[in-house]
Motif scaffolding. Structure first.
Motif, PDB file in Angstrom:
ATOM      1  N   THR A 115       0.822  -1.210   0.000  1.00  0.00           N
ATOM      2  CA  THR A 115       0.000   0.000   0.000  1.00  0.00           C
ATOM      3  C   THR A 115       0.856   1.261   0.000  1.00  0.00           C
ATOM      4  OG1 THR A 115      -0.165  -0.250   2.416  1.00  0.00           O
ATOM      5  CG2 THR A 115      -2.014  -1.045   1.103  1.00  0.00           C
ATOM      6  N   VAL A 116       0.354   2.269  -0.699  1.00  0.00           N
ATOM      7  CA  VAL A 116       0.977   3.596  -0.746  1.00  0.00           C
ATOM      8  C   VAL A 116       0.745   4.281   0.601  1.00  0.00           C
ATOM      9  CG1 VAL A 116       0.890   5.841  -1.920  1.00  0.00           C
ATOM     10  CG2 VAL A 116       0.566   3.727  -3.242  1.00  0.00           C
ATOM     11  N   PRO A 117       1.725   4.989   1.170  1.00  0.00           N
ATOM     12  CA  PRO A 117       3.054   5.292   0.654  1.00  0.00           C
ATOM     13  C   PRO A 117       4.156   4.463   1.316  1.00  0.00           C
ATOM     14  CG  PRO A 117       2.569   6.821   2.411  1.00  0.00           C
ATOM     15  CD  PRO A 117       1.410   5.843   2.343  1.00  0.00           C
ATOM     16  N   LYS A 118       3.833   3.301   1.856  1.00  0.00           N
ATOM     17  CA  LYS A 118       4.769   2.534   2.666  1.00  0.00           C
ATOM     18  C   LYS A 118       5.713   1.717   1.792  1.00  0.00           C
ATOM     19  CE  LYS A 118       4.465   0.293   7.175  1.00  0.00           C
ATOM     20  NZ  LYS A 118       5.386  -0.815   6.997  1.00  0.00           N
ATOM     21  N   GLN A 119       7.020   1.781   2.102  1.00  0.00           N
ATOM     22  CA  GLN A 119       8.022   1.113   1.277  1.00  0.00           C
ATOM     23  C   GLN A 119       8.266  -0.331   1.680  1.00  0.00           C
ATOM     24  OE1 GLN A 119      11.379   3.484   0.264  1.00  0.00           O
ATOM     25  NE2 GLN A 119      12.756   1.788  -0.099  1.00  0.00           N
ATOM     26  N   PHE A 120       8.333  -0.600   2.981  1.00  0.00           N
ATOM     27  CA  PHE A 120       8.700  -1.928   3.470  1.00  0.00           C
ATOM     28  C   PHE A 120       7.540  -2.587   4.207  1.00  0.00           C
ATOM     29  CE2 PHE A 120      12.809   0.445   3.494  1.00  0.00           C
ATOM     30  CZ  PHE A 120      13.465  -0.317   2.542  1.00  0.00           C
ATOM     31  N   PRO A 121       7.557  -3.936   4.313  1.00  0.00           N
ATOM     32  CA  PRO A 121       6.511  -4.623   5.077  1.00  0.00           C
ATOM     33  C   PRO A 121       6.660  -4.347   6.571  1.00  0.00           C
ATOM     34  CG  PRO A 121       8.253  -6.178   4.458  1.00  0.00           C
ATOM     35  CD  PRO A 121       8.562  -4.876   3.773  1.00  0.00           C
ATOM     36  N   PRO A 122       5.542  -4.543   7.311  1.00  0.00           N
ATOM     37  CA  PRO A 122       4.229  -4.993   6.842  1.00  0.00           C
ATOM     38  C   PRO A 122       3.407  -3.851   6.244  1.00  0.00           C
ATOM     39  CG  PRO A 122       4.182  -4.661   9.216  1.00  0.00           C
ATOM     40  CD  PRO A 122       5.599  -4.412   8.792  1.00  0.00           C
TER      41      PRO A 122
ATOM     42  N   PHE B 127       4.617   8.222  -6.998  1.00  0.00           N
ATOM     43  CA  PHE B 127       5.118   7.608  -5.769  1.00  0.00           C
ATOM     44  C   PHE B 127       6.569   7.214  -5.983  1.00  0.00           C
ATOM     45  CE2 PHE B 127       5.456   3.391  -3.459  1.00  0.00           C
ATOM     46  CZ  PHE B 127       5.580   3.932  -2.200  1.00  0.00           C
ATOM     47  N   GLU B 128       7.410   7.462  -4.976  1.00  0.00           N
ATOM     48  CA  GLU B 128       8.829   7.142  -5.084  1.00  0.00           C
ATOM     49  C   GLU B 128       9.289   6.351  -3.863  1.00  0.00           C
ATOM     50  OE1 GLU B 128      11.180  10.611  -5.737  1.00  0.00           O
ATOM     51  OE2 GLU B 128       9.891  11.378  -7.337  1.00  0.00           O
ATOM     52  N   LEU B 129      10.222   5.447  -4.094  1.00  0.00           N
ATOM     53  CA  LEU B 129      10.893   4.742  -3.011  1.00  0.00           C
ATOM     54  C   LEU B 129      12.205   5.445  -2.696  1.00  0.00           C
ATOM     55  CD1 LEU B 129      10.500   1.001  -4.131  1.00  0.00           C
ATOM     56  CD2 LEU B 129       8.935   2.388  -2.750  1.00  0.00           C
ATOM     57  N   ARG B 130      12.646   5.313  -1.464  1.00  0.00           N
ATOM     58  CA  ARG B 130      13.930   5.877  -1.059  1.00  0.00           C
ATOM     59  C   ARG B 130      15.072   5.035  -1.634  1.00  0.00           C
ATOM     60  NH1 ARG B 130      10.957   5.464   3.546  1.00  0.00           N
ATOM     61  NH2 ARG B 130      12.239   3.784   4.408  1.00  0.00           N
ATOM     62  N   TRP B 131      16.249   5.632  -1.738  1.00  0.00           N
ATOM     63  CA  TRP B 131      17.452   4.875  -2.061  1.00  0.00           C
ATOM     64  C   TRP B 131      17.662   3.834  -0.968  1.00  0.00           C
ATOM     65  CZ3 TRP B 131      19.734   4.821  -6.579  1.00  0.00           C
ATOM     66  CH2 TRP B 131      19.618   5.937  -7.425  1.00  0.00           C
ATOM     67  N   HIS B 132      17.960   2.608  -1.360  1.00  0.00           N
ATOM     68  CA  HIS B 132      18.114   1.555  -0.352  1.00  0.00           C
ATOM     69  C   HIS B 132      18.833   0.345  -0.944  1.00  0.00           C
ATOM     70  CE1 HIS B 132      14.570   0.286  -2.627  1.00  0.00           C
ATOM     71  NE2 HIS B 132      14.724  -0.940  -2.141  1.00  0.00           N
ATOM     72  N   ARG B 133      19.259  -0.517  -0.043  1.00  0.00           N
ATOM     73  CA  ARG B 133      19.650  -1.882  -0.354  1.00  0.00           C
ATOM     74  C   ARG B 133      18.601  -2.753   0.333  1.00  0.00           C
ATOM     75  NH1 ARG B 133      25.101  -1.377  -2.103  1.00  0.00           N
ATOM     76  NH2 ARG B 133      26.412   0.151  -1.011  1.00  0.00           N
TER      77      ARG B 133
ATOM     78  N   SER C 280      10.260   1.965 -16.904  1.00  0.00           N
ATOM     79  CA  SER C 280      11.561   2.587 -16.589  1.00  0.00           C
ATOM     80  C   SER C 280      11.557   3.085 -15.154  1.00  0.00           C
ATOM     81  CB  SER C 280      11.863   3.728 -17.561  1.00  0.00           C
ATOM     82  OG  SER C 280      10.836   4.704 -17.534  1.00  0.00           O
ATOM     83  N   SER C 281      10.925   2.311 -14.271  1.00  0.00           N
ATOM     84  CA  SER C 281      10.762   2.721 -12.872  1.00  0.00           C
ATOM     85  C   SER C 281      11.982   2.456 -12.011  1.00  0.00           C
ATOM     86  CB  SER C 281       9.551   2.002 -12.258  1.00  0.00           C
ATOM     87  OG  SER C 281       8.382   2.256 -12.992  1.00  0.00           O
ATOM     88  N   LEU C 282      12.798   1.482 -12.393  1.00  0.00           N
ATOM     89  CA  LEU C 282      13.942   1.089 -11.573  1.00  0.00           C
ATOM     90  C   LEU C 282      15.136   1.990 -11.862  1.00  0.00           C
ATOM     91  CD1 LEU C 282      15.301  -0.974  -9.628  1.00  0.00           C
ATOM     92  CD2 LEU C 282      15.877  -2.329 -11.667  1.00  0.00           C
TER      93      LEU C 282
ATOM     94  N   HIS D  34      19.604   1.224  -5.022  1.00  0.00           N
ATOM     95  CA  HIS D  34      18.543   1.417  -6.000  1.00  0.00           C
ATOM     96  C   HIS D  34      17.311   2.048  -5.372  1.00  0.00           C
ATOM     97  CE1 HIS D  34      17.351  -2.434  -4.139  1.00  0.00           C
ATOM     98  NE2 HIS D  34      16.147  -2.272  -4.663  1.00  0.00           N
ATOM     99  N   ARG D  35      16.418   2.498  -6.237  1.00  0.00           N
ATOM    100  CA  ARG D  35      15.127   3.029  -5.800  1.00  0.00           C
ATOM    101  C   ARG D  35      14.124   2.823  -6.921  1.00  0.00           C
ATOM    102  NH1 ARG D  35      14.442   9.104  -7.154  1.00  0.00           N
ATOM    103  NH2 ARG D  35      13.111   9.162  -5.333  1.00  0.00           N
ATOM    104  N   GLY D  36      12.853   3.099  -6.629  1.00  0.00           N
ATOM    105  CA  GLY D  36      11.801   3.028  -7.630  1.00  0.00           C
ATOM    106  C   GLY D  36      11.124   4.380  -7.763  1.00  0.00           C
ATOM    107  N   VAL D  37      10.802   4.770  -8.986  1.00  0.00           N
ATOM    108  CA  VAL D  37      10.097   6.024  -9.258  1.00  0.00           C
ATOM    109  C   VAL D  37       8.900   5.681 -10.138  1.00  0.00           C
ATOM    110  CG1 VAL D  37      10.245   8.339 -10.238  1.00  0.00           C
ATOM    111  CG2 VAL D  37      12.253   7.329  -9.140  1.00  0.00           C
ATOM    112  N   TYR D  38       7.687   5.838  -9.590  1.00  0.00           N
ATOM    113  CA  TYR D  38       6.487   5.327 -10.239  1.00  0.00           C
ATOM    114  C   TYR D  38       5.596   6.467 -10.716  1.00  0.00           C
ATOM    115  CZ  TYR D  38       8.171   1.268  -7.706  1.00  0.00           C
ATOM    116  OH  TYR D  38       8.963   0.268  -7.200  1.00  0.00           O
TER     117      TYR D  38
END
Length: 296
Positions: A55-62, A131-137, A170-172, A219-223
């Protein structure tokens, strides 16, 4: 790279860059079938009729399932779940356990199909707003000191992770080579949503392309909410994984239902391979109280 690229070339590219793209790995007919299944499950998930979502805007589980119909979703989890309608489940299973994917994975990991473990199969979809994800491993947190970060990055590769595009995608965004080194001072100080990270590359995919990438590449995701997106996002492991890999997989709840899967309706030898891979996953444990690799 094309689908005829040698195993040695695939492994060399993944080792050097941290990612590799196989162009047109699946046929147009395959993609048409996979799209149909993807559209069905995306519609159910957006309507609140599939409880395994991101679900938006959460990046990681749960992820809070209750917000699927209010905040929207950016992903659908557990495409191989036994409660998935049979026709859709078979399409997803054939894309996962079929010769194209298992052939690519065994080439990249330099292993045999008898070494493979069933892991995660999810889908990344168009969110209702940008919606964007943060830079992460994926499995190394941002506060880890450089020496520990480098030690973790030098651990042997025990899985393959991929994106299979059903629409142009081209989201990744990745930093090539960052899977093999600790973050620079500039990377550590950068804004989590930095739009111009030094050396970054946006990975462009066409329908049928597969991008394999080291999950600990930076990496990150940009949607883009205006661009249709249905990208099958999977992982496949090697037997003998350590506890950190088990946590990375089992934190998603797959241990709750993996034992209930029945792959006997898959064609040819695929049913046998899928069942064997399923049993190796079950051997990793149920996942109760494993915790989370990262949270937000």
């Amino acid at each position: 790279m094309s689908s005829t690229t040698s195993a040695e070339e695939l492994r060399a590219s993944l080792k050097r860059d941290g990612f590799v793209r196989i162009q047109k790995a699946f046929s147009t007919d395959d993609i048409t079938r996979f799209r149909s299944a993807a559209q069905h499950v995306a519609e159910r998930a957006r309507a609140g009729r599939w409880r395994f979502v991101r679900t938006v805007p959460k990046q990681f589980p749960p992820w809070p399932v209750s917000e699927a119909t209010t905040e929207g979703i950016w992903g659908v989890q557990h495409l191989l779940h036994p409660s998935m309608p049979d026709e859709d489940r078979r399409a997803f299973a054939e894309s996962y356990f079929g010769d194209v994917m298992t052939g690519a994975v065994t080439a990249l990991l330099d292993c045999e199909t008898s070494d493979l473990v069933m892991e995660l199969y999810n889908m990344l979809v168009r969110p209702p707003k940008d919606f964007e994800l943060r830079w992460h491993r994926d499995d190394i947190g941002p506060d880890v000191p450089p020496e520990v970060e480098l030690e973790r990055l030098q651990e042997p590769m025990m899985h393959a992770q991929w994106n299979l595009a059903l629409y142009p995608d081209s989201s990744l965004v990745v930093v090539p080579g960052s899977h093999a080194r600790a973050r620079s001072g500039e990377e550590r100080k950068a804004d989590p949503f930095e739009e111009n990270m030094p050396g970054q590359v946006r990975v462009s995919m066409e329908p049928g392309d597969i991008v394999f990438y080291n999950n600990n590449i930076l990496h990150r995701g940009v949607y883009d909410c205006k661009a249709e997106r249905m990208t099958l996002h999977g992982t496949m492991g090697l037997k003998g994984a350590d506890s950190s890999r088990s946590r990375n997989i089992l934190q998603h709840g797959i241990g709750d239902w993996a034992g209930d899967c029945n792959f006997s309706d898959l064609p040819g030898n695929m049913a046998k391979l899928a069942t064997e891979m399923q049993q190796r996953l079950i051997g990793m444990g149920s996942g109760k109280d494993v915790g989370f690799s990262q949270r937000d």
